[in-house]
Design an enzyme around this catalytic site. Structure first.
Site, PDB file in Angstrom:
ATOM      1  N   ASP A 246     -10.190  10.763  23.748  1.00 39.75           N
ATOM      2  CA  ASP A 246      -9.507  10.341  22.528  1.00 39.75           C
ATOM      3  C   ASP A 246      -9.916   8.905  22.220  1.00 39.75           C
ATOM      4  OD1 ASP A 246      -7.981  10.427  20.294  1.00 39.75           O
ATOM      5  OD2 ASP A 246      -6.042  10.352  21.302  1.00 39.75           O
TER       6      ASP A 246
ATOM      7  N   ASP B 109     -10.366  14.783  21.076  1.00 36.71           N
ATOM      8  CA  ASP B 109      -9.395  14.472  20.029  1.00 36.71           C
ATOM      9  C   ASP B 109      -9.970  13.403  19.113  1.00 36.71           C
ATOM     10  OD1 ASP B 109      -7.091  14.460  18.567  1.00 36.71           O
ATOM     11  OD2 ASP B 109      -5.750  14.209  20.271  1.00 36.71           O
TER      12      ASP B 109
ATOM     13  N   HIS C 247      -5.301   9.932  25.371  1.00 36.26           N
ATOM     14  CA  HIS C 247      -4.630   9.162  24.325  1.00 36.26           C
ATOM     15  C   HIS C 247      -3.775   8.052  24.927  1.00 36.26           C
ATOM     16  CE1 HIS C 247      -2.306   8.208  20.738  1.00 36.26           C
ATOM     17  NE2 HIS C 247      -1.204   8.375  21.459  1.00 36.26           N
TER      18      HIS C 247
END
EC number: 3.1.26.-
Length: 1054
Positions: free
Chosen positions: A826, A896, A1029
């Protein structure tokens, strides 16, 4: 390019880019005349020898059928070798030689195929495009990948021959839509594309001896040979034909699917297909062909009726007709072009979509129509040639842009106001007087072409506005801090979004002009000068009350028209009195009760959501004016939302140390993880707790509670080192922690109890513990542990988190794939440096997927993310080898932070570079699956029971009808929704050589949603993505540098 580089993993005899085997055009010469070096460079002897031209575009003599390779030339297939790209071929052995300067040479025993820049070329003979996979496998293709930017530039240059012939620089606003020169690879599904192929005129045979005709825009062909397609604009005479139509030609270039069977891994051979050829007679126009759908539907699970916020659109018209418009002499002014075409509405009809060169009509005219107009500036007569180039099905991708324009008109007819990209109803605003806010209900709409056809996608949207104007906010700030008024205003207002009620437009505040006021003058577009007071009074009937207020500055982003002309320059000045800030104030976000009041109106349930959609559909279908607008283009919108059949995936089994159990319907196991031992627990023999003096009581109670609840969870912890701080200043925490770590280097964990939400203190602690003196750390807000009735539950959750940070393993699910590595990636934007971004990378290290390796990389905007990606992957593979003494056989990457517009960049650039990493290790060719995870989607799913709609249960998957036609994708509702409606996650398989079927991909993704150890339940995204993330957010928000490598094998960032 190094000719000694190994071949593409899993593709015997081929190099990295299998799609280069499809037929394409380059920059060569015709095949039916003696070879002449017409491109760049010197001519070589035409005696059929193996030595060839070394620049671009040279041929050797030969009367056999030729095909072009790259930027080179056509060569007779009887020659012993062919020079690919720009090199000089060398004498070769039977199996072909290597062109040392640049490129590979191909053995010519096999059929030669054009591999220029990915543009499909209609067959040059009956046998072309019919080579068997076995034949193609023998060829050695170049490893170098063409630049995506370069391909787009070529398409842009070759789009419109007629316009170029006139020297016009106009670019159609529809140009390039649905036209994709590249080809996909390694998806594990039936390759198919969105390219517009098909309804072109019959390619005309170039007569022997024909030459290019010079024109103002470069070499072009005589009128009877001219097309509007991606032709050979001035690069020499084409072999056999000239393309008619603006897209790739029918039907060999099926968008992004292969037209010639490429050399694929065994797992993909079954799914590859060829687009059948078809012959056109001269002058015949045929309907654009439709694409086959990809194989993406699974079968596992229980069928379930599923509703979605998609509404079927029926097209009553048989077709939409595309025409190319040529002005002779050329008319540069776009306004003048529009005006001339408007004068001929009796011929074209009232319903038109015209962008200056391409005309779309719902009615069919003659194949070529000549219209006459007079240019008013010099009374010059202008001949307007309208030539039909394509017949589009009414649901073609090229029609969607002006369908969306029609839809915008319909929303305006219904009285909705366009704010940004969405439509809102200010008349139905909900006033929250207590919080000085109002909420405008509205809709976000767009028309999409999905696997199920043409749909209107509608989502409920809300715009939050403050009742107070920016001037009111300034007055409040002035009362609170008069001395630093301007500085405080700048901090509060710069970067915020405001709306001006008189035109419902939104602007970002970039600066404040303190030296100007509404009494100042400005110059209008017609050159006249007026004051702001007079302007608003005359144009909007608004009387300005405060004459000494400063002006707000908005600097628009630089935009340009298709011709390159600047649209907006300079600055826009706004009055604070007429500007109202949008969004939720930061202070309110921290107020639990205020947010609870607001979310009641924003987070609507599935029943309320579907009711709003049905109300909009009712308004559209009962409004005569709206129906008339839709009928002009033959559109008919259904009166109900889409209902189809989805599936509920089987429930998963959660495995602890000695217990396993099947999850319940709410997919939560919070009770089980606190009463049974985790898979692996790290004894806490030496840990320290830091707290200010006023929090001593709460700290003691927390430590005592730890001792009571640790046993059943399998944890063992000794008494901590207590450090009482004299105050709660940041410097006090940092000095005390650093001193303790220096005197006691064996400390396993640092626990800090803090007062309030203090980002500066949190950042200082994390920088010290993650970068300078690496040790896992746990920050606890004293408010969290101040309620005795909740302390036990809080202590259990904190202990689980601390065990993770020390390297413990909580639970797992059964994943049958052996020697598997799962990766999460991410990207987060660093707040300390503008435009700098940080990538979080997390990879599994064992078969249970309970040990993780993490890395962080920073990059500036001009740096590619793949550079850091490659470093992280190599480090993860080496770590995996150190743990398991072998490399993973299958690697699944969950990526992501990728939008639809970036999918091709990932496919064409990131994935090949990842594959190149594997070459670092000898004889290592793992199978790879690359899945993009998108959280921000506008698709909503509902469970259906008769006429009632609810929230779908966890594990709901929908892999058809509303999915994208170009990719193997599916929507997954993995989490349990307690408030609001079901917002699924979209998962897109961009690359798949791991033999993972749609069922495998869906079930593996669902399993990964169970593996986030910070929550005893499922989450929206796969756990590796969530870990990545959290890591990227910590590094970009607080650390602003890479964490210490000593922590890489622990989940210290939870």
């Amino acid at each position: 390019m190094d000719p000694k580089k190994p071949c593409f993993p899993g593709l015997p005899g081929a190099t990295r880019i299998p799609w280069l085997q499809q037929q394409a055009w380059g920059r060569g010469l015709r095949s039916d005349e003696p070879a002449i070096g017409r491109a760049r460079g010197l001519m070589f002897a035409t005696d059929g020898s193996a030595s060839l031209g070394r620049a671009r575009g040279f041929t050797t003599a030969g009367d056999t059928l030729l095909m072009q390779y790259g930027r080179g030339v056509p060569f007779p297939v009887s020659d012993p070798s062919i020079g690919f790209a720009r090199g000089i071929p060398m004498p070769t052995s039977e199996d072909g030689g290597i062109n040392r300067p640049r490129g590979w040479l191909l053995s010519t025993a096999d059929p030669t195929v054009g591999v220029a820049r990915g543009e499909p070329l209609l067959g040059l003979g009956p046998h072309l495009g019919q080579a068997t996979p076995g034949q193609l496998a023998k060829q050695d293709l170049p490893e170098e990948m063409p630049s995506l930017q370069a391909e787009e530039e070529v398409v842009a240059k070759q789009v419109d021959m007629s316009t170029q012939g006139q020297g016009s620089s106009l670019v159609s606003m529809f140009r390039g839509m649905g036209i994709d020169p590249s080809k996909t690879w390694g998806r594990g599904g039936l390759p198919v594309g969105r390219g517009v192929f098909g309804a072109e005129l019959q390619p005309q045979t170039a007569p022997v001896g024909a030459v290019a005709v010079a024109g103002p825009g470069g070499d072009r062909f005589p009128e009877d040979m001219m097309g509007q397609g991606n032709s050979f604009l001035g690069r020499g005479v084409p072999s056999q034909m000239v393309g008619m139509g603006r897209a790739s030609m029918h039907p060999l270039g099926a968008g992004r699917g292969p037209t010639v069977p490429p050399t694929l891994p065994p797992s993909l051979h079954k799914e590859a297909h060829m687009t059948p050829g078809c012959s056109l007679t001269k002058g015949e126009l045929k309907m654009e062909a439709t694409c086959e759908t990809l194989h993406k539907t699974g079968t596992k699970g229980t069928p379930l009726p599923i509703g979605s916020n998609h509404i079927t659109i029926h097209c009553r018209n048989e077709a939409v007709y595309q025409y190319h418009v040529t002005f002779t002499p050329n008319v540069e002014s776009m306004g003048m072009r529009f005006g001339m075409m408007k004068d001929h509405r009796p011929t074209t009809g009232e319903v038109v979509a015209f962008d200056g060169s391409i005309l779309y009509l719902p009615v069919k005219m003659e194949e070529v129509v000549h219209l006459k107009s007079v240019r008013r500036t010099d009374n010059q007569e202008v001949d307007i040639k309208v030539q039909m180039t394509k017949i589009l099905p009414p649901n073609s991708d090229l029609c969607i842009p002006f369908y969306n324009v029609v839809l915008r008109r319909v929303m305006k007819i219904l009285g909705l106001k366009l704010v940004g990209r969405n439509h809102y109803d200010p008349k139905s605003a909900v006033i929250l007087g207590k919080h000085r806010l109002q909420v405008w209900p509205g809709y976000s709409t767009c028309i999409k072409h999905t696997d199920g056809g043409l749909y209107l996608q509608v989502d409920v949207s809300h715009k939050v506005l403050r009742n107070d104007s920016v001037l009111d906010c300034m007055n409040v700030i002035y009362q609170q801090s008069r001395e630093s008024f301007q500085d405080e205003c700048t901090k509060e207002l710069i970067g915020s979004i405001v709306i001006t009620r008189y035109n419902n437009r939104t602007y970002r505040i970039d600066d404040i002009e303190w030296g100007k006021s509404p009494k100042d003058t400005f110059t209008m577009a017609d050159g006249s000068t007026t004051t702001f007071v007079e302007y608003y009074s005359k144009n909007y009937g608004i009387t300005i009350k405060e004459m000494d207020q400063p002006m707000l500055i908005h600097r628009p982003k630089e935009r340009s028209k298709p011709g390159g002309k600047q649209v907006i320059t300079g600055e826009i000045l706004l009055l604070p009195e007429l500007s109202f800030t949008t969004g939720i104030p930061d202070k309110m976000r921290k107020d639990f009760r205020a947010m609870k009041d607001l979310t009641m109106h924003i987070n609507v349930s599935s029943e309320q959501h579907t009711h709003s959609l049905k109300q909009l559909l009712k308004n559209i279908n009962t409004n005569p004016e709206a129906q008339t607008e839709l009928a002009r283009w033959g559109l008919e919108i259904s009166q109900d939302i889409l209902v189809t059949i989805g599936r509920i995936l089987p429930l998963e089994t959660i495995c602890l140390q000695s217990v396993s159990f099947v999850t319940g319907a709410d997919v939560s196991w919070s009770r089980e993880v606190i009463r049974d031992a985790s898979i692996s627990c790290i004894p806490m023999n030496c840990w320290a707790i830091f707290y200010p003096r006023r929090c001593a009581e709460q700290a003691e109670e927390l430590v005592s509670c730890f001792g009571k609840v640790a046993g059943p969870m399998g944890l063992r912890l000794d008494r901590p080192i207590r450090v009482e701080l004299k105050d709660d200043r940041t410097e006090t925490y940092v000095k005390s922690i650093h001193s303790q770590l220096t005197s006691e280097p064996n400390v396993q964990l640092v626990v800090c109890i803090m007062t309030g939400n203090r980002d500066d203190l949190y950042s200082a602690i994390k920088k010290l513990c993650c970068v300078q003196s690496p040790v896992p750390s746990q920050a606890i807000n004293v408010r969290t542990i101040s309620q005795p009735q909740k302390l036990r539950s809080v202590a259990q959750k904190i202990l689980l988190q601390m065990n993770c940070k020390l390297g413990g393993e909580l639970w797992t699910v059964n994943v049958p794939l052996k020697h598997l590595m799962v990766i999460g990636v991410d990207v987060h934007h660093d707040t300390s440096k503008k435009n700098r971004s940080v990538m979080g990378f997390v990879a599994s290290l064992n078969s249970l997927l309970t040990r993780w390796y993490s890395r962080v990389t920073f990059q500036m905007p001009n740096e590619e993310i793949i550079n850091g990606f490659r470093v992280c992957l190599l480090a993860a593979l080496q770590k995996y080898y150190g743990v398991n003494h072998n490399f993973p056989e299958k690697i699944v990457v969950y990526r992501d932070g990728v939008s639809d517009g970036q999918l091709k960049t990932v496919e064409l650039y990131e994935i090949p570079q990842l594959l190149k990493c594997f070459e670092t290790f000898p004889n290592y060719e793992p199978k790879l699956a690359f899945i993009v995870v998108q959280k921000r989607v506008s698709t909503n799913l509902y469970s259906c029971s008769g006429d009632r709609f609810g929230t779908p249960p966890p594990g709901t998957v929908l892999d058809h009808t509303v999915t994208n036609r170009e990719w193997v994708d599916f929507y997954l509702m993995a989490h349990h929704v307690r408030q609001g409606c079901g917002l699924p996650t979209r998962n897109i398989s961009v690359y798949n050589t791991a033999n993972l079927s749609p069922d495998h991909l869906q079930r593996l993704t669902f399993k990964m949603c169970h593996m986030y150890w910070n929550w005893p339940g499922t989450i929206r995204v796969p756990a590796p993505c969530k870990y990545a993330h959290k890591l990227a957010f910590l590094s970009g928000q607080y650390l602003h540098s890479e964490p210490a490598i000593q922590l890489a094998d622990k989940l210290y960032f939870l």
